[in-house]
Every structure is written in structure tokens, then in C-alpha cells.
Design a protein around this motif. Structure first.
Motif, short mmCIF file in Angstrom:
data_model
loop_
_atom_site.label_atom_id
_atom_site.label_comp_id
_atom_site.label_asym_id
_atom_site.label_seq_id
_atom_site.Cartn_x
_atom_site.Cartn_y
_atom_site.Cartn_z
N VAL A 282 0.83 -1.21 0.00
CA VAL A 282 0.00 0.00 0.00
C VAL A 282 0.86 1.26 0.00
CG1 VAL A 282 -1.61 1.39 1.38
CG2 VAL A 282 -2.03 -1.06 1.06
N MET A 283 1.86 1.29 0.88
CA MET A 283 2.73 2.49 0.97
C MET A 283 3.50 2.72 -0.33
SD MET A 283 4.22 2.56 4.89
CE MET A 283 4.90 0.90 4.85
N ARG A 284 3.99 1.65 -0.93
CA ARG A 284 4.74 1.78 -2.18
C ARG A 284 3.84 2.27 -3.30
NH1 ARG A 284 9.64 0.54 -3.86
NH2 ARG A 284 10.02 0.06 -6.06
N PHE A 285 2.65 1.70 -3.41
CA PHE A 285 1.71 2.14 -4.44
C PHE A 285 1.32 3.61 -4.26
CE2 PHE A 285 -0.29 -2.25 -5.63
CZ PHE A 285 0.90 -2.57 -6.29
N MET A 286 1.15 4.02 -3.02
CA MET A 286 0.77 5.41 -2.76
C MET A 286 1.91 6.38 -3.07
SD MET A 286 -1.59 5.02 0.69
CE MET A 286 -1.93 6.78 0.78
N LYS A 293 -7.11 6.10 -6.79
CA LYS A 293 -8.00 5.96 -5.64
C LYS A 293 -7.37 5.04 -4.58
CE LYS A 293 -12.22 6.62 -8.34
NZ LYS A 293 -13.52 6.03 -8.74
N ARG A 294 -7.54 5.42 -3.32
CA ARG A 294 -7.04 4.61 -2.20
C ARG A 294 -7.75 3.26 -2.15
NH1 ARG A 294 -4.38 7.48 1.97
NH2 ARG A 294 -5.14 5.93 3.46
N LEU A 295 -9.03 3.25 -2.53
CA LEU A 295 -9.78 2.00 -2.51
C LEU A 295 -9.19 0.99 -3.49
CD1 LEU A 295 -12.15 0.25 -1.64
CD2 LEU A 295 -13.58 1.44 -3.32
N THR A 296 -8.84 1.44 -4.68
CA THR A 296 -8.22 0.55 -5.67
C THR A 296 -6.88 0.04 -5.16
OG1 THR A 296 -9.25 1.83 -7.45
CG2 THR A 296 -7.47 0.35 -8.08
N THR A 297 -6.12 0.93 -4.54
CA THR A 297 -4.82 0.55 -3.96
C THR A 297 -5.00 -0.56 -2.94
OG1 THR A 297 -3.89 2.75 -4.29
CG2 THR A 297 -2.84 1.36 -2.63
N PHE A 333 -14.80 -7.46 -0.29
CA PHE A 333 -15.38 -6.94 0.95
C PHE A 333 -14.90 -5.53 1.23
CE2 PHE A 333 -15.75 -6.54 5.61
CZ PHE A 333 -17.12 -6.74 5.70
N GLU A 334 -13.66 -5.22 0.86
CA GLU A 334 -13.16 -3.84 1.01
C GLU A 334 -14.02 -2.88 0.20
OE1 GLU A 334 -10.35 -0.79 2.25
OE2 GLU A 334 -10.92 -2.78 3.01
N TRP A 335 -14.33 -3.27 -1.04
CA TRP A 335 -15.19 -2.43 -1.88
C TRP A 335 -16.58 -2.33 -1.27
CZ3 TRP A 335 -19.86 -3.04 -4.23
CH2 TRP A 335 -20.21 -2.06 -5.17
N TYR A 336 -17.11 -3.44 -0.82
CA TYR A 336 -18.46 -3.49 -0.24
C TYR A 336 -18.56 -2.60 0.99
CZ TYR A 336 -22.57 -5.63 2.00
OH TYR A 336 -23.79 -5.84 2.61
#
Length: 386
Positions: A282-286, A293-297, A333-336
Motif C-alpha cells: 500500500v505504501m509503495r503504491f501510494m 484511488k485509495r480503494l483501488t490501492t 469486501f473492502e469495496w463493499y
């Protein structure tokens, strides 16, 4: 002799724990005694498989060299991925070679010891560990016999804090009492309950789909009682030795969603993955702004995290599918959670929690069925019957 199996192991374990109990009650250090017993256990467990013993010793030596090299690196940011790869390379080789029908180089517990070693190297990089462990501390942490073969996956700083903590007699007796209860309960789980389920589980493979459904329920019960039983015994023995090894299970079958399940099942594995895979992805992608979008990450990170978990179990189709399956569940579930108005409106209602629990449990059990490898065997059986 095998860890937590057979009369010879339990007789030896009983003697070790009685000596440790007496010394702790009289406020005597058991550090060197515990290290000695861990080494002795390694000897008796691996003496009939000298190739595994040599591989284990080689891994311990290699890990110590990598730990020392990591602590001396000046430009750690560039070299850290290389050091982590080198630490994980023996496990990668052990997992990949069977794909080419080549066995060897592995030993019991290599998966768990690898995660311990990688944790040390990464935390030296993060400066959470100020200096490398001494030879004795390092050897003791890796070879600590209750958790060597199948975890729980402890952290070096927590483990060392336990050994340097001076408990009063009352504190130790309370910990030892808890440990005895956990050890006995683990024995009951593993030797009685898992054995009873196992007797009803391993019949011939039937072509009827109801066979798979029945097997799914039985295998779930067997896997829990077998693995939770082992984990309880490992934690209980650790407690009697004076070490508060973290628990691996926390009533996983009351989970109301898939995230809740992974916070309760194989806790030390899921927290290790969270800290050293998911969070870092997550940190590397950001930082790189890979996704807008953070949600996609987060969803992609869950897929990578759980797929990695599948490969960690083994480079076979059933394990890989199991990892991807849970990646899809976690990402979905994260998306939900973030996007569904229905979820936000109903998540605290009793009917919703009951429904969510029922769905979650069957999704989890379907995952265990995939993990068992039985569906692939069932499909091949159906094909052969044509």
C-alpha cells in the motif's frame, strides 16, 4: 520423534517443562536451559533425516550472516530488497523444486523460520532493532522448540523482552497455570477431536456432489481441531517455559465477515502478512501514485497479500487458487464496506450480522475445501469415470 506427536516427544516435553517449572518457581533463569532443550529437540527430531538437519543448520548460519550484513549496510534502501530475497531464497527453492519433481533441501519448519528471519532483517532496516541479535539470542529465537515446526510466528523483539523480563513467583505461577490449561486443551483438540473427525473424513471419493459438501464440513472441523490443537500446545508449553507466545486463534467461527475471520484465524500469519506485505505494498503504491484511488490501492494490495499467502503454503494449484480466492474475498469486501449504502445502513442490525455470519462461514469453508485439494481430485475422478 516429531514435534507434539508420539509418546517419546511428550515424555521428553514433560521432563523439560517440570524442570523449567521448578526453576521458575525458585526465580532461577531458564534461558540457557531452554536454548539447550531446543537444540536437543532439533537433534532428536532430525537425527533420522540428516539431510534435513544439515539444511536446517545451513539456514541458521546463512540467516545469521544476512542479519549481520544487513546491520552493516550503509545504503539499506537500495540493498534491502536483495537481503530479503536472499533470506527467502531457500524457501522459494524448496517450494518451487517439487514442481519439477525434485525434492530435497527443505526441512520441517522452514516456512515459519523464514518469516522470522525476514522479520528481523526488515526491522533492522526500519531501525526498530538497533543492533543485530547475539548468536545465542538469534539461535534461541529461530529454534525455540514449541513454535519451530508450525508456529505461532513470534516477533524477535517481543520474544527477547519476555526472556529479559523478571517475573515474580506469583506472575509466573499464573502464566504457568494458563499454560497447563492450554496444553491440556490442545492435547484434547489434536489427539481426541481431530482424530474423531479424521476417522469419518477419509472415505473413498464419490462422484456425487453431496460428497464434497459433506467433506467440506468435516475437513473444516478437522483442520481447526488439528491446527488449533497444535497451536494451543505450542503456546501452553511456551507459557510454562516463561514465554508468552502469541495466540493463533480467537474463536474464528463467530466471525461476521471475512476481515473478522482473518483477525481470528492463524492470527500470527495474518498479522505478519499485514505488517510486512499488505502495508508495504500500500505504501509503495501510494508513493508511486500507481492508482488514483485509495480503494483501488487497498483492493490490489489485498489480492497481492493473499495470493502471496497461497504461494507461501506451496506452489501447487490448490494452494494458489486458495490464495487468489481469499484475495478476491478480501478485495470484494473492502469495496463493499466502502461503497455499499446497504452495508452502512444495516451492518449493526442483528438480522444482518446473522446473515453475514452464515455467508462468511460457508465462504470460509469453501476456501478450506479448495485448500484440501479434494475438488481437483474429485474432478479428475469424474473425468476418469467418463
Amino acid at each position: 520423534m516429531h514435534y507434539f506427536e508420539g509418546l517419546s516427544f511428550f515424555m521428553t516435553l514433560g521432563l523439560v517443562l517440570i524442570i523449567a517449572f521448578i526453576l521458575n518457581v525458585f526465580q532461577k533463569s531458564t534461558y540457557y536451559l531452554s536454548l539447550l532443550f531446543s537444540v536437543v529437540m532439533v537433534y532428536f527430531v532430525f537425527i533420522k533425516t540428516p539431510d534435513q538437519l544439515i539444511a536446517l543448520l545451513g539456514f541458521v548460519v546463512l540467516g545469521y550472516i544476512l542479519m549481520q550484513m544487513t546491520s552493516k549496510l550503509k545504503d539499506r534502501k537500495k540493498t534491502m530488497p536483495i537481503m530479503v530475497l536472499l533470506a527467502g531464497l531457500p524457501l522459494i527453492v524448496v517450494k518451487v523444486l517439487p514442481v519439477f519433481h525434485v525434492n530435497g533441501f527443505g526441512f520441517l519448519g522452514i516456512s515459519y523460520m523464514t518469516f522470522k528471519l525476514v522479520q528481523i532483517i526488515i526491522e533492522i532496516y526500519d531501525e526498530l532493532i538497533e543492533k543485530p541479535l547475539s548468536v545465542l539470542d538469534y539461535t534461541h529465537f529461530l529454534l525455540f522448540f514449541p513454535a519451530l515446526s508450525s508456529g505461532p510466528i513470534d516477533r524477535s523483539r517481543r520474544f527477547m523482552d519476555d526472556w529479559h523480563k523478571q517475573r515474580s513467583r506469583g506472575e509466573y505461577l499464573e502464566l504457568a497455570g494458563t499454560g497447563i490449561f492450554r496444553l491440556v486443551l490442545g492435547l484434547f483438540y489434536k489427539l481426541v477431536l481431530s482424530g474423531m473427525v479424521f476417522q469419518h473424513m477419509n472415505g473413498p471419493v464419490e462422484k456425487d456432489v453431496t460428497y464434497l459438501i459433506g467433506y467440506m464440513y468435516l475437513y473444516t472441523a478437522y483442520l481447526f481441531f488439528d491446527f488449533a490443537g497444535y497451536s494451543l500446545m505450542a503456546v501452553g508449553a511456551s507459557n510454562i517455559l516463561g514465554v508468552e507466545t502469541p495466540m493463533n486463534f480467537n474463536f474464528p467461527f463467530i466471525s461476521i465477515d471475512i476481515k473478522d475471520f482473518w483477525n481470528r484465524w492463524h492470527i500470527t500469519l495474518s498479522t505478519w502478512l499485514r505488517d510486512f506485505v499488505f502495508s508495504r505494498v500500500v505504501m509503495r503504491f501510494m508513493r508511486k501514485k500507481v492508482f488514483k484511488k485509495r480503494l483501488t490501492t487497498a483492493m490490489v494490495a489485498y489480492m497481492i497479500n493473499m495470493t502471496f499467502m497461497g504461494f507461501w503454503h506451496g506452489v501447487t494449484l490448490d494452494y494458489i487458487i486458495y490464495g487468489v480466492y481469499h484475495g478476491v474475498l478480501m478485495a470484494s469486501f473492502e469495496w463493499y464496506q466502502k461503497k455499499s449504502k446497504f452495508y452502512k445502513k444495516n451492518k449493526n442490525k442483528t438480522w444482518y450480522k446473522i446473515t453475514s455470519w452464515l455467508i462468511t462461514m460457508h465462504l470460509v469453508m469453501l476456501g478450506f475445501l479448495i485448500f484440501s485439494g479434494k475438488p481437483l481430485l474429485w474432478i479428475s475422478k469424474l473425468i476418469s469415470m467418463q
